[in-house]
Structure formats: structure tokens, C-alpha cells
Design an enzyme around this catalytic site. Structure first.
Site, PDB file in Angstrom:
ATOM      1  N   CYS A   1       3.223   1.700   2.628  1.00 49.05           N
ATOM      2  CA  CYS A   1       4.673   0.910   2.514  1.00 49.05           C
ATOM      3  C   CYS A   1       5.494   1.292   1.718  1.00 49.05           C
ATOM      4  CB  CYS A   1       4.532  -0.339   1.912  1.00 49.05           C
ATOM      5  SG  CYS A   1       3.343  -1.086   3.009  1.00 49.05           S
TER       6      CYS A   1
ATOM      7  N   CYS B   1      47.998 -13.050  -8.634  1.00 51.33           N
ATOM      8  CA  CYS B   1      48.519 -13.090  -7.290  1.00 51.33           C
ATOM      9  C   CYS B   1      47.431 -12.139  -6.521  1.00 51.33           C
ATOM     10  CB  CYS B   1      49.821 -11.480  -6.932  1.00 51.33           C
ATOM     11  SG  CYS B   1      49.394  -9.902  -7.954  1.00 51.33           S
TER      12      CYS B   1
ATOM     13  N   ASP C   1      22.779 -31.685  21.392  1.00 51.76           N
ATOM     14  CA  ASP C   1      21.810 -32.307  20.989  1.00 51.76           C
ATOM     15  C   ASP C   1      21.867 -34.369  21.660  1.00 51.76           C
ATOM     16  OD1 ASP C   1      18.703 -32.980  21.466  1.00 51.76           O
ATOM     17  OD2 ASP C   1      18.659 -33.922  19.220  1.00 51.76           O
TER      18      ASP C   1
ATOM     19  N   CYS D   1       1.092  -0.492   0.146  1.00 48.76           N
ATOM     20  CA  CYS D   1      -0.378  -0.011  -0.107  1.00 48.76           C
ATOM     21  C   CYS D   1       1.203   1.146   0.291  1.00 48.76           C
ATOM     22  CB  CYS D   1      -1.343   0.089   1.208  1.00 48.76           C
ATOM     23  SG  CYS D   1      -0.119  -0.377   2.870  1.00 48.76           S
TER      24      CYS D   1
END
Length: 826
Positions: A32, A93, A514, A29
Site C-alpha cells: 500500500c 467588494c 419516482d 501493508c
């Protein structure tokens, strides 16, 4: 995208584009639009800000793309990004990579870039739709280099191009050596054989020898040495000198001074007409020798990729109505059925449709023991079938196969940059111009303070400074080590999905694991089944298994599996009902059956006192007790446990021996977690955690001990994997594309964690050694080349020795990196 940004060069040094247009997602909109416009207008220097809702684009001038992207993201909207990658030829290089990076960052929409000297790969991260491949290639050409076209990339692999470049270097080296040898003999023969020059002058004529040296030197510089002038001179004229420019200046200055000494000696001060043809040709020859050795070593550094690619067979035996027919692997499609004979490699990912065999999966897991494959088992393309034959139903082909994804991940990791490389980039940006400045000051100082005639020694000293300085070694110090380290890791079943993960894992001070599926097998099984007097074990287990088979709970699945294995088929179930968190009830063969916790039994009025003591004992051992009631009476006590992996204790001890703090994070009950932790000698335990709680636990560990590595399954633990400095996924080959992890342990074996830590530490130590050598070498030898020893009545360094030392520096760095091919192990 974030990972790429972490290891990329920021555009802080890029010029601000005159006008920038970026795509913006999420605007719906006018408010925004206003929000994005205000965010962009607030940027320092921003002008002509315009945001269009219909086109979904924002345009402005005066700011860098990265700043604009950050402002849009901060306003709550998204800027879709893309990565364009090309292969660059001609870089030699670190200053070359810096020049390409600056050229790419000057493109409108460029956010960050990463250019790798060892792989020749350049990646540009930019706002989607703002930069085309043609623009990237044009920017590279503008910087003085060439790109490998898509057609050539399709026809030749990186290994093929490296082999071609090595062959060209070897050819030029041979030609240069053949032409340089007579020059060296003509110039220095008198030092070995007295009277050599007089005999030669009598034979060829006094004025012929210098002209013969000039002719041979011209052939060397115009032939094999042309590569240095072709690239170095244009870069010098653009104001962006590189290593090729230093060589071109050094060899060219020696050649031109000698040519003037031969053709017009009167232009030089009295006594200053010296010949340095041998220096010019030996500079070219020795540097070509160093680059040949370097190219060969770099090819060996990337051998891991070549070996992975070679694992894929070229043909497959496809089964159709006419029987068995050999077809190219590229023609296979999902659903095709292929036959795999003993000793053949599996042509594609799939499942066993018929037959049985043992398959060597060491290419993805690092484990040498073949794995049994029966009907329905998954098989990974590229693995080796050892004994029996089987038919395979293809499930993935081409770029979707596990092997292809592994190759892609390793290539991405090898092409990335570590955070430590940022310091190197900043130094090498000014290194070559600084060397040229030092050479100029050296020349002037020798003219001003050197003994007369000073012109010859001044040129020698300036040339030595130009030649001995070696940004090649600086540029190779990090990427070659990454190439070898990540390649070695892939061979050991460890995938570093980002090169930066090597440094992050080496810096970790805590390893948080875990429990389920990581420290334990992740497959609960029935460990105990105790019945009260008068109850048949077989009947009770069959009834419990029948009811639990209707539940999806892990404990229920373990009970049902054990019941099927012991009693065969299970009876039919009626009136099934589940009570969340407590248990299940049903009717089986006319009997009332209830399986559940103590609370469930109490709710049903079942007295569990006869087996309560045994239940308490089992719980104290880390097992989950479950009661069985038949027709309202206690019948049995079941215990289910998730066994700890056999290697878990050894792995935890190995991590602790490396001065790492080991912690366990789990959603299981604290009592169960403490039992597992005690058995593994883990002191720091965080139990009964939800996924978001694991993130909080990691933050607490980081605050107490330092950077954290988290080890989980890569799916359920995604928030924790993202929170940790480095996320490590335990998975099998089929689960290798775990997007939330930085490192993937493909075998699923916890020992891969120790391998990953060892390889990361070895690689970072190797990089530190290389960087120390590259910088210490230049710091020590540039003053020597400038004539520091001559000040104290010592010798003046010859340009020939300077060329040899320069070549040795790069060869040393690459050779040191190759030692990583033997790294690893627990």
C-alpha cells in the site's frame, strides 16, 4: 465534501507549499505504501516523496494539495478532509473575497475555499489535521481583515452583527454629512447666490474660507472616512488594492491637491491651484450613504434566517414531581415531558404524550392549514400550537432539532457559491489593479493632450475613474440573490441544501419522478372487495385480514388495516406460511385460509374463473388484484391500490408548461405504471426498475434531453439522487435531513416541486440581471469618467457624481435581489 468542492475556488493560483504532509486512510501493508508513493511521485514537480505506514501520513514537496489528494484517491486510498469556517469582517467588494481566498489557499493542506461577501463567511476545505483554526484566522489577518472570534460568535448572531455594522455606518454617515454640508456651501454657494464669495470673504477674510474648508475636510477624512484609509492603504501597500483603496486614493488625491493649492500654490503650474475639498468630502459621504443603504438591504436579505431562529421559544413548561415549572429551552433533555398550551410554540421536537390539538406547521412545510396532532404524533419544535393543549415527550433538542437543521442548511446554502461565480472571481481578481491602471493612463493622457492648465482636469478625471468603478456590485451580484432566494425557498417549505442546486435545477431539462410516495401517496389501501355468492363479506374480510396481518408486504398491511377498521379485532392465526412472490396461507378458527395471486390459487388448485374478468378489469385500472380462498374454494377478490396524489396531475402539467420533460421511474409492474402515467399525462415511463436500473434510465434521459432532476424519497432512491444533476427529496419535516438530496421538499406535498423550479429560475434570472448591471455599468461609465464626453466637447464627469453613481450601483444590485422575497408560487 464533493458538493463543497463543486462550489469552491480551486487552488490553481495558490503558491505551491514547500512541504506538504497529508493523512492517508486505508493503507495496511508495505505494498500500500509503495502504491501511494508511486502515485505521488508521478505528479509533475513532486519531490521528496515519503509515505509512513505507522503514522498513516504521506509527505512531499513541489505539488499543490489538491493534486496530491487526487493522486492518493486515484491510488485507491482516502484522505480524510475537514472544513474550517470563520466569519470575516471588513470585506467590502469582490476583490476582498479573492484576497481572502488566496490567503487561505496558501495554507499547507488547503484543498479548496469559498468566501461569501454577503454573509461574510469563509470556508476552507483541507486535509484533516493539517490546518488549525488559529492558522485560518492568522491567514485572514495577514490578508488585511479580521475574524469574529468564537466568543463573539456565540454572543452575537449574524443579524446582530449586521445591525451593529449598520448602526456604525449610519453614525459615520450623519457625522460626514454634517461636516460636509458647510464645505459644499462654502465652495458652491456662488453658483446659487451671486456675490456669495465676496460677502463671505468680507466677513471672514479672503484667506480664511479655504482654510476652513481644509479643516472640515480633514475632519471628514480623519473621522468617518478613516474606515476607507485604515483598510485601503495597508492593502495598497501589500500590492492587493481593493475598493477601499480606490476610495482612499480618490478622496485622498482630491484632498491633498486642494491642500497644496491652499498651503503652497506656488508648487503648482500657473492657473492650476483649484480646490476640490467638496469632492473629497462628498465622495466619502455618498459612498457611506450607499453602504448604509446596502447594509440595511443586506440585513433584509438575511431576514429569513433571523425569522427561523426567532421561531424557537426561550422557555418551556417542564413537568416533574413538583408539577409544572418554566425552564430555559437549553436545559431540556431527551425524555423530558413538557406542557404546551394553546397559542404557544413547541419548545423542542417530540411526540404527543397526552392531549390533542391542531398545530400550525407552516414554518417547515409552507402549508398554512394546521395539522391535527393526537397521542403518539410527532411534533416539530418551533411550530405553533393553535387550539388545544397537550403534553410532549422530548425526542430531540438543541442542534439536533429539525428547526436547527433547517437553519444550518439554509446558512450553508447561503454561504455557498454557484458555478457562475467562478467567472466573476476571475474577472474581479484583476479588476481593481486594472482600474488603477486606467486611472493612471487617464491622468497621463489629460496632461499630454488636455488644454492648459491640464493638471486640475487630469486629477479630476483620474479620481472619477477610481471612484466610479464598482467591484462591490460585482461581488454582491450573486451571493445576495442566493441569500434572498434560499431564504424565500425555506419560507415556502423548500430547502436548498446547497446554493449550487439553484443553478443546477434551473438548468435541468428533465424532471424524473419516482412513483410510489412521490406521485402516489405511498400508502396502499384496499379499494375493492368482491365476494362470490354465499360468502359473508364481514367474515371473509376478517379472515383475510387476520392472515395478512402476519405479513410485512405493503399489500398485506393495507388489507389488514381495512379489516381492522371494518370488523374490529382480528381472530388468532395458526400454521402461518408465506410463499414469496405468491401469497400466504394459514388456519383461522379451524378454517384453511389462503390469500395471494392467481399463481398461488392455481398452485393450490383453486378455480378463479368466477372472478377472473373482474380481476382483469381491476388490473387494467392500475389496482393489484388478490384472491381469497376458504377451505380450498374461491371466496373473494380483493384489490389494493396506491392512490395518486390529488395535486400530482396539476404539478405534472405545471412542469410541462415550463418546457420540462417529465418522466416516471418505478419498480412497479409496467401495467400499473402505465395506468398511473396515463392518468397524469406522462409519456416517458420506465417501469420494473431496480435501484441500479434507475441510474441507467437517468443516463438515457440525460443523453436524450439534457440535465436531469430526479425526485424521490431520498433513501431508497439514493443512487438515482446522486446520479442526477440535482436530487430532490420528497419528505416531511421529520425527514428533512435527507443526506442524499440537494433539495428537500419539507411538506411532502408535490406542489413544492413547482415552487423549487420557480424559485431556482427566478433566482438565476435575478443573478443574470445583477451581473449584467454590474459589468455593463462599469463598461459604460469608466470611459465617461475618463473624459470621453469631453473629447466631443461634452462635460467632464465630476468625482461627486462618480461617487453617487458608484453607491447607486451596489444599492441597485441588492435592491433587485430583494425582489425575490416575493418570488415563488405554482
Amino acid at each position: 465534501m464533493e458538493a463543497l468542492a463543486d462550489r469552491s475556488v480551486s487552488p490553481s493560483r495558490a503558491e505551491k507549499p514547500s512541504r506538504l504532509s497529508l493523512p492517508v486512510e486505508g493503507m495496511s501493508c508495505a505494498s500500500c505504501v509503495g502504491r501511494v508513493e508511486r502515485a505521488l511521485a508521478a505528479l509533475p514537480g513532486a519531490r521528496e516523496v515519503s509515505v509512513n505506514l505507522a503514522t498513516g501520513r504521506a509527505s512531499l514537496a513541489g505539488v499543490r494539495p489538491a493534486e496530491a489528494v487526487e493522486a492518493i484517491l486515484g491510488a485507491g486510498y482516502d484522505v480524510p478532509e475537514a472544513v474550517t469556517a470563520v466569519t470575516v469582517e471588513g470585506m467590502s467588494c469582490a476583490s476582498c473575497t479573492g484576497r481572502v481566498e488566496r490567503a487561505l489557499l496558501s495554507l499547507p493542506g488547503a484543498v479548496a475555499t469559498s468566501v461569501n461577501l454577503a454573509t461574510g463567511r469563509a470556508e476552507l476545505r483541507h486535509a484533516a489535521g493539517t490546518v488549525s483554526l488559529a492558522a485560518v484566522e492568522a491567514a485572514v489577518r495577514e490578508a488585511g481583515y479580521e475574524t469574529v472570534t468564537a466568543e463573539r460568535a456565540a454572543d452575537t448572531s449574524r443579524a446582530d452583527r449586521q445591525a451593529r455594522d449598520e448602526a456604525a455606518l449610519r453614525r459615520d454617515l450623519v457625522v460626514a454629512a454634517v461636516l460636509a454640508a458647510p464645505v459644499v456651501v462654502l465652495d458652491m454657494g456662488a453658483h446659487v447666490f451671486p456675490g456669495f464669495h465676496h460677502a463671505l470673504a468680507a466677513w471672514l477674510g479672503a484667506g480664511t474660507v479655504p482654510w476652513l474648508e481644509a479643516l472640515l475636510a480633514t475632519l471628514v477624512l480623519a473621522g468617518p472616512g478613516r474606515r476607507f484609509f485604515r483598510v485601503g492603504v495597508p492593502n495598497l501597500l501589500r500590492g492587493h488594492p481593493d475598493m477601499n483603496a480606490l476610495v482612499a486614493l480618490g478622496a485622498g488625491a482630491a484632498y491633498l491637491y486642494s491642500l497644496v493649492s491652499v498651503a503652497a500654490p506656488r508648487w503648482l503650474p500657473a492657473g492650476a491651484a483649484h480646490l476640490y475639498f467638496e469632492a473629497s468630502v462628498l465622495i466619502v459621504t455618498l459612498i457611506l450613504l450607499g453602504r448604509t443603504f446596502e447594509a440595511r438591504a443586506r440585513g433584509r436579505a438575511g431576514a429569513a434566517i433571523a425569522r427561523l431562529i426567532d421561531l424557537s421559544p426561550r422557555t418551556a413548561r417542564r413537568l416533574d414531581g413538583d408539577g409544572e415549572r418554566a425552564v430555559p429551552v437549553e436545559s431540556l433533555r431527551v425524555g423530558d415531558r413538557v406542557r404546551v398550551r394553546p397559542g404557544e410554540r413547541v419548545p423542542a421536537d417530540g411526540t404527543v404524550a397526552a392531549g390533542e390539538s391542531y398545530v400550525d406547521e407552516s414554518m417547515i412545510s409552507g402549508e398554512p392549514v394546521p395539522v391535527r396532532k393526537i397521542e403518539g404524533a410527532s411534533v416539530v419544535g418551533g411550530t405553533l400550537n393553535t387550539t388545544g393543549g397537550f403534553d410532549l415527550t422530548v425526542t430531540r433538542t438543541g442542534a439536533d432539532t429539525v428547526l436547527a437543521r433547517i437553519v444550518r442548511m439554509v446558512e450553508e446554502a447561503q454561504g455557498g457559491k454557484l458555478p457562475v461565480q467562478a467567472l466573476v472571481d476571475r474577472i474581479t481578481l484583476w479588476f481593481v489593479p486594472a482600474v488603477m491602471g486606467i486611472a493612471a493612463l487617464t491622468f497621463v493622457a489629460w496632461l499630454a493632450f488636455g488644454p492648459a492648465p491640464a493638471l486640475g482636469p487630469a486629477i479630476v478625471a483620474a479620481i472619477s475613474v477610481l471612484i466610479i468603478a464598482c467591484p462591490c456590485a460585482m461581488g454582491l451580484a450573486t451571493p445576495v440573490s442566493i441569500m434572498v432566494g434560499t431564504g424565500r425557498a425555506a419560507e415556502r417549505g423548500v430547502l436548498f441544501r446547497q446554493g449550487a442546486a439553484l443553478q443546477a435545477l434551473q438548468e435541468a431539462r428533465v424532471v424524473a419522478l419516482d412513483k410510489t410516495g412521490t406521485l402516489t401517496e405511498g400508502r396502499p389501501r384496499l379499494t375493492d372487495f368482491l365476494t362470490v355468492p354465499g360468502v359473508s363479506r364481514g367474515e371473509a374480510l376478517a379472515l383475510a385480514g387476520a392472515v395478512e396481518a402476519r405479513s410485512e408486504h405493503p399489500i398485506a398491511r393495507a388489507v389488514a388495516k381495512a379489516a381492522r377498521a371494518e370488523t374490529g379485532s382480528l381472530p388468532e392465526v395458526a400454521a402461518f406460511e408465506t410463499v414469496p412472490g405468491h401469497g400466504v396461507t394459514a388456519r383461522v378458527n379451524g378454517r384453511s385460509v389462503a390469500v395471494g395471486s392467481r399463481c398461488q390459487m392455481e398452485r393450490l388448485g383453486v378455480d378463479v374463473a368466477p372472478l377472473a374478468a373482474q380481476a382483469e378489469r381491476l388490473a387494467g385500472e392500475g389496482r393489484s388484484p388478490v384472491y381469497l380462498a376458504l377451505d380450498g374454494r374461491l371466496a373473494a377478490l380483493l384489490a389494493v391500490a396506491d392512490p395518486v396524489k390529488l395535486e400530482a396531475r396539476e404539478v405534472v402539467a405545471a412542469l410541462q408548461a415550463r418546457d420540462l420533460t417529465v418522466a416516471m421511474l418505478t419498480g412497479d409492474a409496467d401495467a400499473t405504471a402505465q395506468v398511473v402515467a396515463r392518468s397524469l399525462n406522462i409519456e416517458k415511463v420506465h417501469a420494473e426498475l431496480l435501484p441500479e436500473n434507475k441510474v441507467e434510465a437517468l443516463r438515457a434521459l440525460r443523453k436524450a434531453h439534457g440535465p436531469v432532476a430526479f425526485v424521490g424519497d431520498g433513501i431508497n432512491d439514493a443512487p438515482a439522487l446522486a446520479e442526477a444533476e440535482v436530487g430532490i427529496a420528497i419528505g416531511t419535516g421529520a425527514d428533512v435531513a435527507v443526506e442524499s438530496a440537494d433539495v428537500v421538499l419539507m411538506s411532502g406535498a408535490l406542489t413544492g416541486l413547482v415552487e423549487a423550479v420557480a424559485l431556482s429560475r427566478a433566482t438565476m434570472a435575478n443573478i443574470r440581471q445583477n451581473l449584467f448591471w454590474a459589468f455593463a455599468y462599469n463598461a459604460a461609465l469608466i470611459p465617461v469618467a475618463a473624459g470621453l464626453l469631453a473629447v466631443f466637447s461634452g462635460p467632464q464627469l465630476s468625482p461627486v457624481l462618480a461617487a453617487g453613481a458608484m453607491a447607486l450601483s451596489s444599492v441597485f444590485v441588492v435592491g433587485n435581489a430583494l425582489r425575490l422575497r416575493r418570488a415563488g408560487g405554482t
